[in-house]
Each structure stands twice: as C-alpha cells, then as structure tokens.
Design a protein around this motif. Structure first.
Motif, short mmCIF file in Angstrom:
data_model
loop_
_atom_site.label_atom_id
_atom_site.label_comp_id
_atom_site.label_asym_id
_atom_site.label_seq_id
_atom_site.Cartn_x
_atom_site.Cartn_y
_atom_site.Cartn_z
N SER A 8 34.97 -118.16 122.01
CA SER A 8 34.22 -119.04 122.50
C SER A 8 33.69 -118.85 123.70
O SER A 8 32.60 -119.16 124.16
N SER A 9 34.72 -118.56 124.67
CA SER A 9 34.51 -118.35 126.01
C SER A 9 33.53 -117.16 126.10
O SER A 9 32.62 -117.38 127.23
N ILE A 10 33.59 -116.18 125.45
CA ILE A 10 33.16 -114.71 125.54
C ILE A 10 31.45 -115.20 125.33
O ILE A 10 30.54 -114.86 125.82
N ALA A 11 31.36 -116.24 124.11
CA ALA A 11 29.93 -116.42 123.32
C ALA A 11 29.28 -117.06 124.33
O ALA A 11 27.94 -117.40 124.38
N LYS A 12 29.70 -117.77 125.38
CA LYS A 12 28.89 -118.38 126.55
C LYS A 12 27.92 -117.45 127.24
O LYS A 12 27.07 -117.75 127.79
N HIS A 13 28.52 -116.15 127.40
CA HIS A 13 28.02 -115.22 128.15
C HIS A 13 27.06 -114.09 127.50
O HIS A 13 26.32 -113.46 127.81
N ILE A 14 27.74 -113.52 126.32
CA ILE A 14 27.35 -112.48 125.42
C ILE A 14 27.46 -112.77 123.99
O ILE A 14 28.32 -113.69 123.68
N SER A 15 26.61 -112.33 123.21
CA SER A 15 26.75 -112.39 121.82
C SER A 15 27.09 -110.96 121.32
O SER A 15 26.77 -110.00 121.41
N LEU A 16 28.28 -111.10 120.29
CA LEU A 16 28.77 -110.16 119.84
C LEU A 16 28.34 -109.82 118.11
O LEU A 16 28.40 -111.24 117.52
N THR A 17 28.21 -108.78 117.43
CA THR A 17 28.31 -108.53 116.16
C THR A 17 29.75 -108.85 115.71
O THR A 17 30.60 -108.75 116.18
N ALA A 18 29.62 -108.93 114.25
CA ALA A 18 31.09 -108.96 113.68
C ALA A 18 31.85 -107.56 113.76
O ALA A 18 33.03 -107.70 114.15
N GLU A 19 31.30 -106.38 113.91
CA GLU A 19 31.82 -105.21 114.13
C GLU A 19 32.30 -105.17 115.63
O GLU A 19 33.58 -104.73 115.74
N GLU A 20 31.65 -105.66 116.42
CA GLU A 20 31.98 -105.51 117.81
C GLU A 20 33.29 -106.55 118.08
O GLU A 20 34.11 -106.29 118.81
N THR A 21 33.19 -107.89 117.51
CA THR A 21 34.49 -108.92 117.44
C THR A 21 35.57 -108.07 116.76
O THR A 21 36.50 -108.16 117.46
N ALA A 22 35.40 -107.44 115.76
CA ALA A 22 36.41 -106.82 115.19
C ALA A 22 37.25 -105.68 116.16
O ALA A 22 38.39 -105.71 116.18
N PHE A 24 36.68 -105.60 119.30
CA PHE A 24 37.54 -106.18 120.57
C PHE A 24 39.02 -106.94 120.30
O PHE A 24 40.08 -106.77 120.93
N ILE A 25 38.90 -107.51 118.93
CA ILE A 25 40.24 -108.14 118.59
C ILE A 25 41.37 -107.11 118.49
O ILE A 25 42.46 -107.25 118.84
N SER A 26 40.98 -105.94 118.08
CA SER A 26 42.07 -104.77 117.53
C SER A 26 42.78 -104.31 119.00
O SER A 26 43.76 -103.90 118.98
N LEU A 27 41.91 -104.71 119.82
CA LEU A 27 42.58 -104.38 121.51
C LEU A 27 43.37 -105.21 122.15
O LEU A 27 44.06 -104.72 123.14
N LEU A 28 43.54 -106.20 121.40
CA LEU A 28 44.36 -107.31 122.14
C LEU A 28 45.71 -107.55 121.59
O LEU A 28 45.89 -107.32 120.72
N ASP A 110 43.48 -99.67 130.34
CA ASP A 110 42.96 -98.53 129.59
C ASP A 110 42.27 -99.05 128.25
O ASP A 110 40.89 -98.58 127.99
N ASP A 111 42.72 -100.16 127.65
CA ASP A 111 41.61 -100.51 126.53
C ASP A 111 40.48 -101.41 126.83
O ASP A 111 39.52 -101.39 126.34
N LEU A 112 40.43 -101.89 128.12
CA LEU A 112 39.44 -102.47 128.69
C LEU A 112 38.35 -101.32 128.88
O LEU A 112 37.29 -101.59 128.59
N GLU A 113 38.73 -100.29 129.63
CA GLU A 113 37.86 -99.29 129.70
C GLU A 113 37.15 -98.69 128.43
O GLU A 113 36.04 -98.43 128.57
N LEU A 114 37.86 -98.57 127.46
CA LEU A 114 37.59 -98.20 126.07
C LEU A 114 36.51 -99.19 125.74
O LEU A 114 35.47 -98.90 125.11
N LEU A 115 36.84 -100.48 125.92
CA LEU A 115 35.81 -101.58 125.42
C LEU A 115 34.44 -101.34 125.95
O LEU A 115 33.55 -101.42 125.46
#
Length: 196
Positions: A8-22, A24-28, A110-115
């Motif tokens: 929800s914090s991210i959604a204030k600035h950018i909108s993500l597709t379901a694929e992009e969200t998935a 992102f979550i995989s890197l956390l 490293d994961d942030l750079e990948l993101l």
C-alpha cells in the motif's frame, strides 16, 4: 510476512501488475527483532533496506564517552537503513536498534538492482523515497540547529504524536540534544503554561 502495508505504501507512488507484484514479493525476506536487538551495528556494512511493518527502532551514533546521539526514531511504514553504507558497501556510521519488538521486510542490494532491471518503475519509487528521506533529514537538521530546545521538543511531539508513549525520556532527550533532567524541567514548564 505482512506485505500489505509495504504494497500500500508503494501504491501511493507507482502501480504494479499482478506479475510485477509477485516478482517483487519473491525478492523479500522477513526478519524479527526483539527489543534491544540490533538491525545494524556501527562499523558493519548495511546489506539490506528494511521496511518496518510493526514496531520501532532508533538510529543513533555513540560518542567517545559512550553517550548516544539519536538521529531518528523509525516506526511502521518507514524504511530503516544506512543508505550510504548500503550503496557503497562501506562501514555504517550508525547503529539501528529495536526499542520495541519489531518486524521488518528486507531486500538486499543485489535483489534491489535486479528489481530495477526487471521492473524499472521501482527506480521511480525508490528515487521518490530517497528524495523524501533527504528532504526530511535536511529539515530536521536545520530545525535542530536553529530552534531553541522548547521549540524543538514541541515540534518533535507535533511530528511524532506517539513519542511520549513509545520512547523513553532518556531517548527523547538524546534525540533533542539535551539531558533527561533538562527535558523533565522543560515538560513541567510546558505543562504549567498549558494548565493556566
């Protein structure tokens, strides 16, 4: 892992597709700290950017006499890290320590750079985040340098209305750059003024 607050914090600035969200979550990675645990110690390298989903930390340095100088308190929906150390892989100049039991969600450099390469819009999100952090820090430094102690304290309470309940008087004093005794006297003076 409670990712809803982060998303929800991210959604204030950018909108993500379901694929992009998935993706992102995989890197956390989730992490839990008990009160008193360190997220980061001075002299070690900051390896993760950490988003706070629950709890509170303090960012501080210690002088040669062992006195703490608190730079900031970090609460839910804030990021906790030493950006200079994180991006340069050099030793951190500060400590980040939990003052309550705390839960964070972390991403490695490293994961942030990948993101960034896989979902470029995240560069915009983190640019806004770092920009806001820089502006906030500059404003805070200017206030601390310019304002008298009473004004700094009242401003602190206005910006962090939860402070009196969550932080010790010793920590608040260390943040304001005054002694706990001085802070106690200051609070009594303010209370007297508010009563009349």
């Amino acid at each position: 892992m409670n990712v809803e607050l982060l998303l929800s914090s991210i959604a204030k600035h950018i909108s993500l597709t379901a694929e992009e969200t998935a993706f992102f979550i995989s890197l956390l990675q989730p992490a839990r700290l008990c009160a008193g645990d360190f997220l980061l110690r001075e002299g070690t390298v900051c390896r993760h950017a950490s988003f706070i989903t629950n709890g509170c930390l303090k960012n501080y340095s210690t002088d040669e006499n062992g006195a703490e100088h608190i730079v900031d308190f970090l609460v839910e929906e804030w990021w906790a890290d030493d950006l200079y150390s994180f991006f340069t892989a050099t030793a951190a100049q500060c400590n980040i320590k939990a003052i309550e039991d705390t839960e964070v969600i972390q991403i490695s450099k490293d994961d942030l750079e990948l993101l960034y390469s896989e979902v470029p819009k995240f560069e915009r999100f983190f640019r806004i985040l770092f920009q806001n952090a820089y502006i906030s820090q500059k404003r805070q430094i200017n206030q601390i340098l310019a304002a008298p102690a009473e004004e700094r304290y009242l401003l602190f309470l206005k910006n962090k209305p939860y402070a009196e309940k969550r932080f010790t008087q010793k920590d608040i004093a260390a943040y304001l750059g005054v002694t706990p005794q001085f802070l106690s006297t200051l609070k009594k003076k303010i209370n007297r003024v508010n009563v009349h």
